[in-house]
Design an enzyme around this catalytic site. Sequence first.
Site, PDB file in Angstrom:
ATOM      1  N   ARG A  50     -10.001   0.985   8.228  1.00 32.98           N
ATOM      2  CA  ARG A  50      -9.691  -0.429   8.632  1.00 32.98           C
ATOM      3  C   ARG A  50     -10.790  -1.100   9.316  1.00 32.98           C
ATOM      4  O   ARG A  50     -10.708  -2.473   9.512  1.00 32.98           O
ATOM      5  CB  ARG A  50      -8.569  -0.604   9.728  1.00 32.98           C
ATOM      6  CG  ARG A  50      -6.964  -0.598   8.975  1.00 32.98           C
ATOM      7  CD  ARG A  50      -5.929  -0.530   9.937  1.00 32.98           C
ATOM      8  NE  ARG A  50      -4.834  -1.503   9.679  1.00 32.98           N
ATOM      9  CZ  ARG A  50      -3.713  -0.749   9.046  1.00 32.98           C
ATOM     10  NH1 ARG A  50      -3.544   0.664   8.838  1.00 32.98           N
ATOM     11  NH2 ARG A  50      -2.467  -1.377   9.058  1.00 32.98           N
ATOM     12  N   ARG A 100      10.821  -1.403  12.605  1.00 30.60           N
ATOM     13  CA  ARG A 100       9.539  -0.943  13.101  1.00 30.60           C
ATOM     14  C   ARG A 100       9.153  -1.820  14.274  1.00 30.60           C
ATOM     15  O   ARG A 100       9.235  -2.980  14.396  1.00 30.60           O
ATOM     16  CB  ARG A 100       8.178  -1.079  12.062  1.00 30.60           C
ATOM     17  CG  ARG A 100       7.889   0.118  11.466  1.00 30.60           C
ATOM     18  CD  ARG A 100       7.047   0.025  10.249  1.00 30.60           C
ATOM     19  NE  ARG A 100       5.811  -0.544  10.697  1.00 30.60           N
ATOM     20  CZ  ARG A 100       4.778  -0.406   9.848  1.00 30.60           C
ATOM     21  NH1 ARG A 100       4.552   0.047   8.635  1.00 30.60           N
ATOM     22  NH2 ARG A 100       3.355  -1.296  10.193  1.00 30.60           N
ATOM     23  N   ARG A 157      11.009  -6.097   6.012  1.00 32.47           N
ATOM     24  CA  ARG A 157      11.275  -4.800   6.366  1.00 32.47           C
ATOM     25  C   ARG A 157      11.628  -4.689   7.838  1.00 32.47           C
ATOM     26  O   ARG A 157      12.214  -3.589   7.999  1.00 32.47           O
ATOM     27  CB  ARG A 157       9.605  -4.230   6.226  1.00 32.47           C
ATOM     28  CG  ARG A 157       9.361  -2.868   6.392  1.00 32.47           C
ATOM     29  CD  ARG A 157       8.016  -2.357   5.754  1.00 32.47           C
ATOM     30  NE  ARG A 157       6.913  -2.839   6.678  1.00 32.47           N
ATOM     31  CZ  ARG A 157       5.618  -2.552   6.710  1.00 32.47           C
ATOM     32  NH1 ARG A 157       5.201  -2.171   5.545  1.00 32.47           N
ATOM     33  NH2 ARG A 157       4.870  -3.137   7.696  1.00 32.47           N
ATOM     34  N   ARG A 183      -1.467  -8.868  13.720  1.00 30.65           N
ATOM     35  CA  ARG A 183      -1.892  -8.265  12.628  1.00 30.65           C
ATOM     36  C   ARG A 183      -2.715  -8.802  11.277  1.00 30.65           C
ATOM     37  O   ARG A 183      -3.470  -8.086  10.827  1.00 30.65           O
ATOM     38  CB  ARG A 183      -0.790  -7.129  12.083  1.00 30.65           C
ATOM     39  CG  ARG A 183      -0.110  -6.172  13.045  1.00 30.65           C
ATOM     40  CD  ARG A 183       1.318  -5.722  12.867  1.00 30.65           C
ATOM     41  NE  ARG A 183       1.292  -4.890  11.598  1.00 30.65           N
ATOM     42  CZ  ARG A 183       2.529  -5.081  10.941  1.00 30.65           C
ATOM     43  NH1 ARG A 183       3.399  -5.589  11.416  1.00 30.65           N
ATOM     44  NH2 ARG A 183       2.386  -4.047   9.990  1.00 30.65           N
ATOM     45  N   LYS A 232       0.935  -1.525   0.069  1.00 27.05           N
ATOM     46  CA  LYS A 232       0.066   0.155  -0.033  1.00 27.05           C
ATOM     47  C   LYS A 232       0.810   1.432  -0.180  1.00 27.05           C
ATOM     48  O   LYS A 232       0.533   2.266  -0.911  1.00 27.05           O
ATOM     49  CB  LYS A 232      -0.793  -0.166   0.974  1.00 27.05           C
ATOM     50  CG  LYS A 232      -1.751  -1.146   1.333  1.00 27.05           C
ATOM     51  CD  LYS A 232      -3.002  -0.920   2.507  1.00 27.05           C
ATOM     52  CE  LYS A 232      -2.482  -0.936   3.959  1.00 27.05           C
ATOM     53  NZ  LYS A 232      -1.837  -2.374   4.314  1.00 27.05           N
TER      54      LYS A 232
HETATM   55  P1  AMP Z   1       0.236   0.598   9.115  1.00 31.09           P
HETATM   56  O1  AMP Z   1       1.560   1.337   8.732  1.00 31.09           O
HETATM   57  O2  AMP Z   1      -0.791   0.881   8.275  1.00 31.09           O
HETATM   58  O3  AMP Z   1       0.642  -0.798   8.777  1.00 31.09           O
HETATM   59  O4  AMP Z   1      -0.272   0.802  10.536  1.00 31.09           O
HETATM   60  C1  AMP Z   1       0.468   0.079  11.572  1.00 31.09           C
HETATM   61  C2  AMP Z   1      -0.423   0.246  12.712  1.00 31.09           C
HETATM   62  O5  AMP Z   1      -0.984   1.341  13.383  1.00 31.09           O
HETATM   63  C3  AMP Z   1      -1.474  -0.724  12.798  1.00 31.09           C
HETATM   64  O6  AMP Z   1      -1.460  -2.119  13.138  1.00 31.09           O
HETATM   65  C4  AMP Z   1      -2.429  -0.279  13.800  1.00 31.09           C
HETATM   66  O7  AMP Z   1      -2.159  -0.791  14.937  1.00 31.09           O
HETATM   67  C5  AMP Z   1      -2.304   1.221  13.659  1.00 31.09           C
HETATM   68  N1  AMP Z   1      -3.218   1.631  12.685  1.00 31.09           N
HETATM   69  C6  AMP Z   1      -2.910   2.495  11.472  1.00 31.09           C
HETATM   70  N2  AMP Z   1      -3.879   2.760  10.799  1.00 31.09           N
HETATM   71  C7  AMP Z   1      -5.136   2.392  11.582  1.00 31.09           C
HETATM   72  C8  AMP Z   1      -6.251   2.783  11.535  1.00 31.09           C
HETATM   73  N3  AMP Z   1      -6.823   3.060  10.414  1.00 31.09           N
HETATM   74  N4  AMP Z   1      -7.189   2.080  12.439  1.00 31.09           N
HETATM   75  C9  AMP Z   1      -6.637   1.542  13.780  1.00 31.09           C
HETATM   76  N5  AMP Z   1      -5.407   1.384  13.827  1.00 31.09           N
HETATM   77  C10 AMP Z   1      -4.566   1.862  12.663  1.00 31.09           C
END
Ligand code: AMP
Length: 191
Positions: free
Chosen positions: A89, A134, A128, A145, A14
Amino acid sequence: MLNIVIFGAPGSGKGTQSKLIIEKYGLLHISTGEILRKEIENQTALGLIAEEYISQGQLVPDQLIIDMLADILDKSPHSKGYIFDGFPRTISQAQALDVILRERNTSVIAVFSLSVEEDELMRRLLQRGELDGRLDDNPETILKRLAVYKEQTEPLKEYYKKKGKLFKVKGNESIEDVFEGITGVIDHLVY
Ligand code: AMP
């Protein structure tokens, strides 16, 4: 306005595709994950709460995310459009996004769903984790996740399919091929 949602499991590409799309169309990239990581870095009140959830592989509560997003849109009302990466999400977030955009006389035009096999997702996320360290790219949190994605996020495909906005893209092809698939649809919708 050209508002796009880029949708898929963690590791489906993404972020990579979002960056290419914003370059081509001049859109504002809104990655809720990136914004939350900055909040954590700056040790803000939101960051402290978010860290608890992110480190467990759980979603941050909807209302916190929705308020954060509305705030960001208010700060950049004159964008040509937004690319939402990692948001929505949950169904509640998708419904809130519809309302937030409607209040601004606009809407989502397309949702691109990137599909990648689970073992390939795992491979990419572990790689990654080694590269950028991270806090949630370790085997245990990745599995959590992926489970959370299946349970809470995947149902959104049906939500957008019913609205006729879902476009499926094979995320295991090369970055260029995936991008070409996406831009083909956008150009068709817009021009
Ligand atoms: P990402 O970088 O999009 O993979 O997001 C990393 C983490 O941030 C996710 O595993 C969630 O814990 C949190 N997170 C990111 N976007 C959202 C969202 N739209 N709703 C809830 N938690 C989020």
